[in-house]
Scaffold this active site. Structure first.
Site, PDB file in Angstrom:
ATOM      1  N   GLY A  46       0.837  -1.199   0.000  1.00 21.43           N
ATOM      2  CA  GLY A  46       0.000   0.000   0.000  1.00 21.43           C
ATOM      3  C   GLY A  46       0.870   1.246   0.000  1.00 21.43           C
ATOM      4  O   GLY A  46       2.065   1.170   0.297  1.00 21.43           O
ATOM      5  N   GLN A  51       2.519   9.962   2.043  1.00 22.83           N
ATOM      6  CA  GLN A  51       3.882   9.424   2.188  1.00 22.83           C
ATOM      7  C   GLN A  51       4.822   9.935   1.095  1.00 22.83           C
ATOM      8  O   GLN A  51       6.037   9.830   1.240  1.00 22.83           O
ATOM      9  CB  GLN A  51       3.858   7.893   2.144  1.00 22.83           C
ATOM     10  CG  GLN A  51       3.154   7.276   3.353  1.00 22.83           C
ATOM     11  CD  GLN A  51       3.072   5.768   3.219  1.00 22.83           C
ATOM     12  OE1 GLN A  51       2.155   5.249   2.587  1.00 22.83           O
ATOM     13  NE2 GLN A  51       4.029   5.073   3.782  1.00 22.83           N
ATOM     14  N   CYS A  92       5.741  -0.375   7.574  1.00 24.60           N
ATOM     15  CA  CYS A  92       5.399   0.873   6.885  1.00 24.60           C
ATOM     16  C   CYS A  92       6.599   1.297   6.051  1.00 24.60           C
ATOM     17  O   CYS A  92       7.729   1.284   6.548  1.00 24.60           O
ATOM     18  CB  CYS A  92       5.050   1.950   7.921  1.00 24.60           C
ATOM     19  SG  CYS A  92       4.582   3.529   7.183  1.00 24.60           S
ATOM     20  N   LEU A  93       6.338   1.686   4.814  1.00 25.18           N
ATOM     21  CA  LEU A  93       7.427   2.122   3.935  1.00 25.18           C
ATOM     22  C   LEU A  93       8.062   3.414   4.442  1.00 25.18           C
ATOM     23  O   LEU A  93       9.189   3.729   4.064  1.00 25.18           O
ATOM     24  CB  LEU A  93       6.904   2.300   2.503  1.00 25.18           C
ATOM     25  CG  LEU A  93       6.359   1.019   1.853  1.00 25.18           C
ATOM     26  CD1 LEU A  93       5.774   1.332   0.483  1.00 25.18           C
ATOM     27  CD2 LEU A  93       7.437  -0.055   1.748  1.00 25.18           C
ATOM     28  N   HIS A 134      -4.644   1.133   7.651  1.00 22.14           N
ATOM     29  CA  HIS A 134      -3.293   1.704   7.772  1.00 22.14           C
ATOM     30  C   HIS A 134      -3.141   2.910   6.824  1.00 22.14           C
ATOM     31  O   HIS A 134      -2.636   3.962   7.220  1.00 22.14           O
ATOM     32  CB  HIS A 134      -2.281   0.598   7.443  1.00 22.14           C
ATOM     33  CG  HIS A 134      -0.841   1.011   7.458  1.00 22.14           C
ATOM     34  ND1 HIS A 134       0.069   0.543   8.393  1.00 22.14           N
ATOM     35  CD2 HIS A 134      -0.140   1.828   6.632  1.00 22.14           C
ATOM     36  CE1 HIS A 134       1.258   1.081   8.142  1.00 22.14           C
ATOM     37  NE2 HIS A 134       1.161   1.860   7.066  1.00 22.14           N
ATOM     38  N   GLU A 135      -3.587   2.745   5.584  1.00 21.77           N
ATOM     39  CA  GLU A 135      -3.432   3.831   4.588  1.00 21.77           C
ATOM     40  C   GLU A 135      -4.348   5.012   4.903  1.00 21.77           C
ATOM     41  O   GLU A 135      -3.970   6.175   4.719  1.00 21.77           O
ATOM     42  CB  GLU A 135      -3.706   3.313   3.163  1.00 21.77           C
ATOM     43  CG  GLU A 135      -2.838   2.156   2.710  1.00 21.77           C
ATOM     44  CD  GLU A 135      -1.347   2.373   2.903  1.00 21.77           C
ATOM     45  OE1 GLU A 135      -0.901   3.535   2.869  1.00 21.77           O
ATOM     46  OE2 GLU A 135      -0.638   1.380   3.107  1.00 21.77           O
ATOM     47  N   HIS A 138      -2.728   7.206   7.315  1.00 19.58           N
ATOM     48  CA  HIS A 138      -1.748   8.127   6.701  1.00 19.58           C
ATOM     49  C   HIS A 138      -2.443   9.407   6.226  1.00 19.58           C
ATOM     50  O   HIS A 138      -1.919  10.508   6.397  1.00 19.58           O
ATOM     51  CB  HIS A 138      -1.051   7.464   5.514  1.00 19.58           C
ATOM     52  CG  HIS A 138       0.122   6.592   5.885  1.00 19.58           C
ATOM     53  ND1 HIS A 138       1.191   7.044   6.622  1.00 19.58           N
ATOM     54  CD2 HIS A 138       0.388   5.291   5.605  1.00 19.58           C
ATOM     55  CE1 HIS A 138       2.070   6.062   6.772  1.00 19.58           C
ATOM     56  NE2 HIS A 138       1.610   4.991   6.174  1.00 19.58           N
TER      57      HIS A 138
HETATM   58  O1  K1U Z   1       1.655   2.352   4.021  1.00 16.46           O
HETATM   59  C1  K1U Z   1       2.702   1.761   3.876  1.00 16.46           C
HETATM   60  O2  K1U Z   1       3.733   2.209   4.331  1.00 16.46           O
HETATM   61  C2  K1U Z   1       2.718   0.445   3.153  1.00 16.46           C
HETATM   62  C3  K1U Z   1       2.720  -0.731   4.108  1.00 16.46           C
HETATM   63  C4  K1U Z   1       1.312  -1.252   4.215  1.00 16.46           C
HETATM   64  C5  K1U Z   1       1.033  -2.234   5.309  1.00 16.46           C
HETATM   65  C6  K1U Z   1       1.836  -3.319   5.583  1.00 16.46           C
HETATM   66  C7  K1U Z   1       1.515  -4.217   6.575  1.00 16.46           C
HETATM   67  C8  K1U Z   1       0.355  -4.037   7.315  1.00 16.46           C
HETATM   68  C9  K1U Z   1      -0.430  -2.939   7.051  1.00 16.46           C
HETATM   69  C10 K1U Z   1      -0.097  -2.053   6.048  1.00 16.46           C
HETATM   70  C11 K1U Z   1       3.663  -1.764   3.537  1.00 16.46           C
HETATM   71  O3  K1U Z   1       3.451  -2.289   2.508  1.00 16.46           O
HETATM   72  S1  K1U Z   1       5.089  -2.087   4.417  1.00 16.46           S
HETATM   73  C12 K1U Z   1       5.741  -3.531   3.641  1.00 16.46           C
HETATM   74  C13 K1U Z   1       5.196  -4.692   4.345  1.00 16.46           C
HETATM   75  O4  K1U Z   1       5.168  -4.679   5.553  1.00 16.46           O
HETATM   76  C14 K1U Z   1       4.630  -5.845   3.669  1.00 16.46           C
HETATM   77  C15 K1U Z   1       4.949  -6.130   2.382  1.00 16.46           C
HETATM   78  C16 K1U Z   1       4.386  -7.255   1.776  1.00 16.46           C
HETATM   79  C17 K1U Z   1       3.509  -8.063   2.460  1.00 16.46           C
HETATM   80  C18 K1U Z   1       3.174  -7.773   3.770  1.00 16.46           C
HETATM   81  C19 K1U Z   1       3.758  -6.665   4.385  1.00 16.46           C
HETATM   82 ZN    ZN Z   2       2.553   3.153   6.206  1.00 13.25          ZN
END
Ligand code: K1U
Ligand code: ZN
Length: 173
Positions: A46, A51, A92-93, A134-135, A138
Site C-alpha cells: 500500500g 507518504q 510501513c514504507l 493503515h493507509e 496516513h
Molecule cells: O503504508 C505503507 O507504508 C505500506 C505498508 C502497508 C502495510 C503493511 C503491513 C500491514 C499494514 C499495512 C507496507 O506495505 S510495508 C511492507 C510490508 O510490511 C509488507 C509487504 C508485503 C507483504 C506484507 C507486508
Molecule cells: Zn505506512
C-alpha cells in the site's frame, strides 16, 4: 511514470491532514500511476499520497501475491468497521525495518472514487482490511507507530534518526 521519494518517519510532514481531491483529472491519474510504480518498486502492499508529500486523499493498494490487482481509492471513507478486532504485525514504507503489532477491525466497508472518478463501495477483510485502515491513517496524518507505547515510539524515532545521520541524510526530506 516516475519513482517518488517516500517521506521517512519522524518527518513532521507525515502528520499533515490530506485534503479531498477536487477532480479526478490527468494530474491525479499521473499521481496514481507514479504511486503504483513507487509502491511496487518498494515491495509494499500500500501507499498513501501523504507518504510522497502530496497531501490529497489518494491511496493505492495491492495485496495480491502476483502484484497484478491494484486498487485505487480516491477520497476514501470507511463507512463501517466490524466490532471484531485482530492484532496484526504491521510495517510501513515510511518506517523501514520496523514491524510491530497493531489492533484493527477485521472487516471494513469503504466508499471511494476509482481512478476514473467513478464511485465504488468495497467490503474488505483479512490483509486488505488492515491495509486500508493503515493507509487511511496516513491520510489523517497518523503513522502506525503512534499506536505503540511512548517508550517504543521514542526508541524507533531515535533509531530512524541515527540511521539517517549514518547515511548522511538530513533529518527531513
Ligand atoms: O503504508 C505503507 O507504508 C505500506 C505498508 C502497508 C502495510 C503493511 C503491513 C500491514 C499494514 C499495512 C507496507 O506495505 S510495508 C511492507 C510490508 O510490511 C509488507 C509487504 C508485503 C507483504 C506484507 C507486508
Ligand atoms: Zn505506512
Amino acid at each position: 511514470m516516475a519513482l517518488l521519494s517516500i517521506l521517512q518517519y519522524p518527518d513532521p510532514k507525515l502528520h499533515t491532514l490530506a485534503r479531498p481531491v477536487q477532480a479526478v483529472d490527468a494530474r491525479i491519474q499521473a499521481l496514481v500511476a507514479d504511486m503504483l510504480e513507487t509502491m511496487y518498486d518498494a515491495n509494499g502492499i500500500g501507499l498513501a499520497a501523504s507518504q510522497v508529500d502530496v497531501h490529497e486523499q489518494v491511496v493505492v493498494i495491492d495485496v495480491s501475491e502476483e502484484h497484478d490487482t491494484p486498487l485505487v481509492l480516491i477520497n476514501p471513507a470507511i463507512v463501517w468497521f466490524s466490532e471484531e478486532r485482530v492484532l496484526n504485525e504491521e510495517g510501513c514504507l515510511s518506517v523501514p525495518g520496523i514491524y510491530d503489532g497493531v489492533e484493527r477491525a477485521t472487516q471494513v466497508r469503504v466508499t471511494a472514487l476509482d481512478r476514473d472518478g467513478q464511485p465504488q463501495t468495497l467490503e474488505a477483510d483479512g490483509l486488505l482490511a488492515i491495509c486500508i485502515q493503515h493507509e487511511m491513517d496516513h491520510l489523517l496524518g497518523k503513522v502506525f507507530v503512534e499506536y505503540l507505547s511512548p517508550l517504543k515510539r521514542n526508541r524507533i524515532k531515535t533509531k530512524m534518526l541515527k540511521t539517517r545521520r549514518a547515511l548522511g541524510k538530513p533529518e527531513t526530506a
